[in-house]
Design a protein around this motif. Sequence first.
Motif, PDB file in Angstrom:
ATOM      1  N   GLU A 256      55.337  35.308  53.905  1.00 45.81           N
ATOM      2  CA  GLU A 256      55.315  36.772  53.947  1.00 45.81           C
ATOM      3  C   GLU A 256      54.582  37.335  52.739  1.00 45.81           C
ATOM      4  O   GLU A 256      53.750  38.250  52.864  1.00 45.81           O
ATOM      5  CB  GLU A 256      56.754  37.293  53.989  1.00 45.81           C
ATOM      6  CG  GLU A 256      56.879  38.804  54.026  1.00 45.81           C
ATOM      7  CD  GLU A 256      56.548  39.389  55.384  1.00 45.81           C
ATOM      8  OE1 GLU A 256      56.281  40.597  55.435  1.00 45.81           O
ATOM      9  OE2 GLU A 256      56.540  38.638  56.369  1.00 45.81           O
ATOM     10  N   ILE A 257      54.878  36.786  51.559  1.00 44.74           N
ATOM     11  CA  ILE A 257      54.212  37.239  50.333  1.00 44.74           C
ATOM     12  C   ILE A 257      52.712  36.987  50.427  1.00 44.74           C
ATOM     13  O   ILE A 257      51.887  37.845  50.085  1.00 44.74           O
ATOM     14  CB  ILE A 257      54.800  36.515  49.108  1.00 44.74           C
ATOM     15  CG1 ILE A 257      56.275  36.872  48.934  1.00 44.74           C
ATOM     16  CG2 ILE A 257      54.031  36.867  47.843  1.00 44.74           C
ATOM     17  CD1 ILE A 257      57.001  35.999  47.930  1.00 44.74           C
ATOM     18  N   GLU A 258      52.351  35.803  50.891  1.00 44.37           N
ATOM     19  CA  GLU A 258      50.931  35.449  51.001  1.00 44.37           C
ATOM     20  C   GLU A 258      50.200  36.384  51.949  1.00 44.37           C
ATOM     21  O   GLU A 258      49.093  36.849  51.656  1.00 44.37           O
ATOM     22  CB  GLU A 258      50.813  34.003  51.497  1.00 44.37           C
ATOM     23  CG  GLU A 258      49.377  33.499  51.581  1.00 44.37           C
ATOM     24  CD  GLU A 258      49.314  32.051  52.008  1.00 44.37           C
ATOM     25  OE1 GLU A 258      48.200  31.518  52.099  1.00 44.37           O
ATOM     26  OE2 GLU A 258      50.380  31.444  52.253  1.00 44.37           O
ATOM     27  N   ALA A 259      50.822  36.677  53.099  1.00 43.19           N
ATOM     28  CA  ALA A 259      50.196  37.578  54.072  1.00 43.19           C
ATOM     29  C   ALA A 259      50.034  38.988  53.512  1.00 43.19           C
ATOM     30  O   ALA A 259      49.050  39.675  53.805  1.00 43.19           O
ATOM     31  CB  ALA A 259      51.025  37.608  55.353  1.00 43.19           C
ATOM     32  N   ASP A 260      51.000  39.431  52.689  1.00 44.62           N
ATOM     33  CA  ASP A 260      50.937  40.782  52.119  1.00 44.62           C
ATOM     34  C   ASP A 260      49.841  40.904  51.064  1.00 44.62           C
ATOM     35  O   ASP A 260      49.158  41.939  50.973  1.00 44.62           O
ATOM     36  CB  ASP A 260      52.286  41.147  51.493  1.00 44.62           C
ATOM     37  CG  ASP A 260      53.356  41.397  52.540  1.00 44.62           C
ATOM     38  OD1 ASP A 260      52.989  41.664  53.697  1.00 44.62           O
ATOM     39  OD2 ASP A 260      54.551  41.320  52.200  1.00 44.62           O
ATOM     40  N   ILE A 261      49.669  39.874  50.250  1.00 44.76           N
ATOM     41  CA  ILE A 261      48.753  39.945  49.112  1.00 44.76           C
ATOM     42  C   ILE A 261      47.317  39.582  49.491  1.00 44.76           C
ATOM     43  O   ILE A 261      46.370  40.063  48.870  1.00 44.76           O
ATOM     44  CB  ILE A 261      49.258  39.031  47.976  1.00 44.76           C
ATOM     45  CG1 ILE A 261      50.535  39.619  47.387  1.00 44.76           C
ATOM     46  CG2 ILE A 261      48.231  38.854  46.878  1.00 44.76           C
ATOM     47  CD1 ILE A 261      51.134  38.802  46.277  1.00 44.76           C
ATOM     48  N   LYS A 262      47.167  38.762  50.511  1.00 46.38           N
ATOM     49  CA  LYS A 262      45.845  38.218  50.852  1.00 46.38           C
ATOM     50  C   LYS A 262      44.753  39.285  50.990  1.00 46.38           C
ATOM     51  O   LYS A 262      43.655  39.122  50.443  1.00 46.38           O
ATOM     52  CB  LYS A 262      45.962  37.395  52.140  1.00 46.38           C
ATOM     53  CG  LYS A 262      44.688  36.664  52.526  1.00 46.38           C
ATOM     54  CD  LYS A 262      44.309  35.642  51.488  1.00 46.38           C
ATOM     55  CE  LYS A 262      43.019  34.943  51.860  1.00 46.38           C
ATOM     56  NZ  LYS A 262      42.565  34.041  50.796  1.00 46.38           N
ATOM     57  N   PRO A 263      44.987  40.399  51.715  1.00 42.39           N
ATOM     58  CA  PRO A 263      43.913  41.403  51.840  1.00 42.39           C
ATOM     59  C   PRO A 263      43.470  41.983  50.495  1.00 42.39           C
ATOM     60  O   PRO A 263      42.279  42.203  50.265  1.00 42.39           O
ATOM     61  CB  PRO A 263      44.543  42.480  52.732  1.00 42.39           C
ATOM     62  CG  PRO A 263      45.644  41.782  53.460  1.00 42.39           C
ATOM     63  CD  PRO A 263      46.168  40.761  52.510  1.00 42.39           C
ATOM     64  N   PHE A 264      44.430  42.237  49.597  1.00 38.65           N
ATOM     65  CA  PHE A 264      44.097  42.780  48.278  1.00 38.65           C
ATOM     66  C   PHE A 264      43.318  41.745  47.463  1.00 38.65           C
ATOM     67  O   PHE A 264      42.360  42.087  46.770  1.00 38.65           O
ATOM     68  CB  PHE A 264      45.373  43.181  47.534  1.00 38.65           C
ATOM     69  CG  PHE A 264      46.152  44.271  48.197  1.00 38.65           C
ATOM     70  CD1 PHE A 264      45.812  45.605  48.003  1.00 38.65           C
ATOM     71  CD2 PHE A 264      47.225  43.980  49.026  1.00 38.65           C
ATOM     72  CE1 PHE A 264      46.536  46.617  48.616  1.00 38.65           C
ATOM     73  CE2 PHE A 264      47.945  44.981  49.645  1.00 38.65           C
ATOM     74  CZ  PHE A 264      47.605  46.300  49.440  1.00 38.65           C
TER      75      PHE A 264
END
Length: 608
Positions: A256-264
């Motif tokens: 979940e953390i990876e998916a949230d941060i990836k675009p930024f």
Amino acid sequence: MSLFQIAILLASAALIAPLAKYFRIGAVLGYLFAGVIIGPFVLRIFTDAERMLHVAEFGVVLLLFLIGLELRPQRLFAMRKSVIGAGGTQVLVSALILFAMMLAAQYGWRIAVFTGLALALSSTAMVLQVLKEQGELEHRHGRLAFAVLLFQDIAAIPMIAFVGLLAVSGGEQATMTWYGAAKALGAICIVILAGRYVLGFVFHLIAKTNVSEAMTAFALLTIVIIEIIMKSAGLSPALGAFIAGALLADSAYRHEIEADIKPFESLLLGMFFVAVGMSLDLRLITEIPGTIILAAVILMTTKGIVLFFTGRYFGLNVKSARRFAVALAQGGEFAFVLTTTALAAFVITRDFASKVNVVVTLTMVATPLLMLAEGWLSARAKPVAVTDDKHDDMPDQGGHVVIAGLGRFGQIIARVLAARKIPFTALDGDPTQIEIVRKFGGKVYFGDASRQDILDAAQVSKARAFVVCVSNPKASLKIVELVRKKYPDLPIYVRARDRNHVHQLMDHGVEHIMRETFLSAVEMSRRVLLEAGLDREEAARTIKAFARGDRARLYDDYEHYSDVQKMAESAKRHAQELSDLFATDADAGLAEDQPKKEQPRRRSRQAR
């Protein structure tokens, strides 16, 4: 920054990466060229490249955090030999050679020391992004490159302090006091303790609220706070982010953390490379082109030679060592930091600092081009069927079984084959798993079974069967597709994750498919029926009917497994048919129940 400038940056992010991918030149190279065009020496849309670079470095911090999420602490500990051995060798030897070359060129010893330290480091952001684009981070040379870069990031901390100690009269003395050392150690301890005991608990509380944007905000806030803590202690924010990410690698919220941060991370990292392109001083290049280009060539050649022999010493074959050398031969972003420190300490002049920055930037720009050129040459060279890990020398044998994936499923097959003395070659791509299995006497070799050279080294063409035991359906299908294409007559046995995976394997013509949990679940169901009061014959008949019906439905559903509505109708129809079958059996068995009471024991012994 004006709205027009923001629009230009967003346009660069939206257009450059797709265009670069279309022309197959790599997104990094596209961003660098975009930076040159919109920078202070061409269109002059942006004039303060240094400020832009400082802001965009947050993308590098996010990159290291995400890489940390991919590395569990156990795996990181297993890499310690590569980090200290390969990383230490490369940095020390490169720095000494560059130091000697600067002394030979009649520069003072302080400048020589600075140059050796600053230029021995490579670009973490550049190398990791290029290797990631090429899908090479999981290859042996990709993992060794990561280990070297990790050592460099750690080594940059004392380097910055040491360059400050070179200060001459009139400079700012930047000595490292006991207080400063304690402050740095305290910052690292805070990050470790927070990552270990605090972050997981807070993420759990936020997850219970089901507010997705709160999870994203806290993930970004975590990284910003880490950057503040590390900078206040004079340490690398990227290193702190990596430590925190590694400590969260075992968290249930990692994906979940990876998916949230990836675009930024992707956006800001793209801005970082645009800023690097902006900082390329074209004016200095046009004034002394020969000196700048010669210095860049000497730097990349010197480091490339050191890296090549380092890679060979640590087990890479010639092709992988060459790739490893080309990827890391450039100067890095820490050179800019060291240049600023040395300039403030009056170790170097502003003119010399400008030349160093231009040379480093030029080597960073050249890296994607050299990687493309090396890949083009390698593709046209005669292929050599050899793996890229020193543990991958496999036995010369024929008539053996090849097992891809030696986790819990694959180990059982390997143990049965070993008990019957049937030769096999087991492949696994997890170094930690390999070491664990070998400690208990298992025979396993490092290798990605979806690569042709690995299959050739495992002599799949001589094998009697190929068994795919990997748990990831996507990886499984990739392996099956390659084996079916290259060895069409070889029997393939595949572990299937679920019904959809079975259907996809059937698309590839696989006949021997075993669902990983089906038999164990059916056997447990039989025992539960016995516990619920059914006699052995009735329980066996129930399980047999269910298994027969389930297999029939599995193959019936294959024709329309991509149609959700038809799949749902089929499930309801089969459930009703099974219920009707059991009802018929119950009615028919009432009159016969008593005479057959003693038979189940004999039949159950035969079935077992």
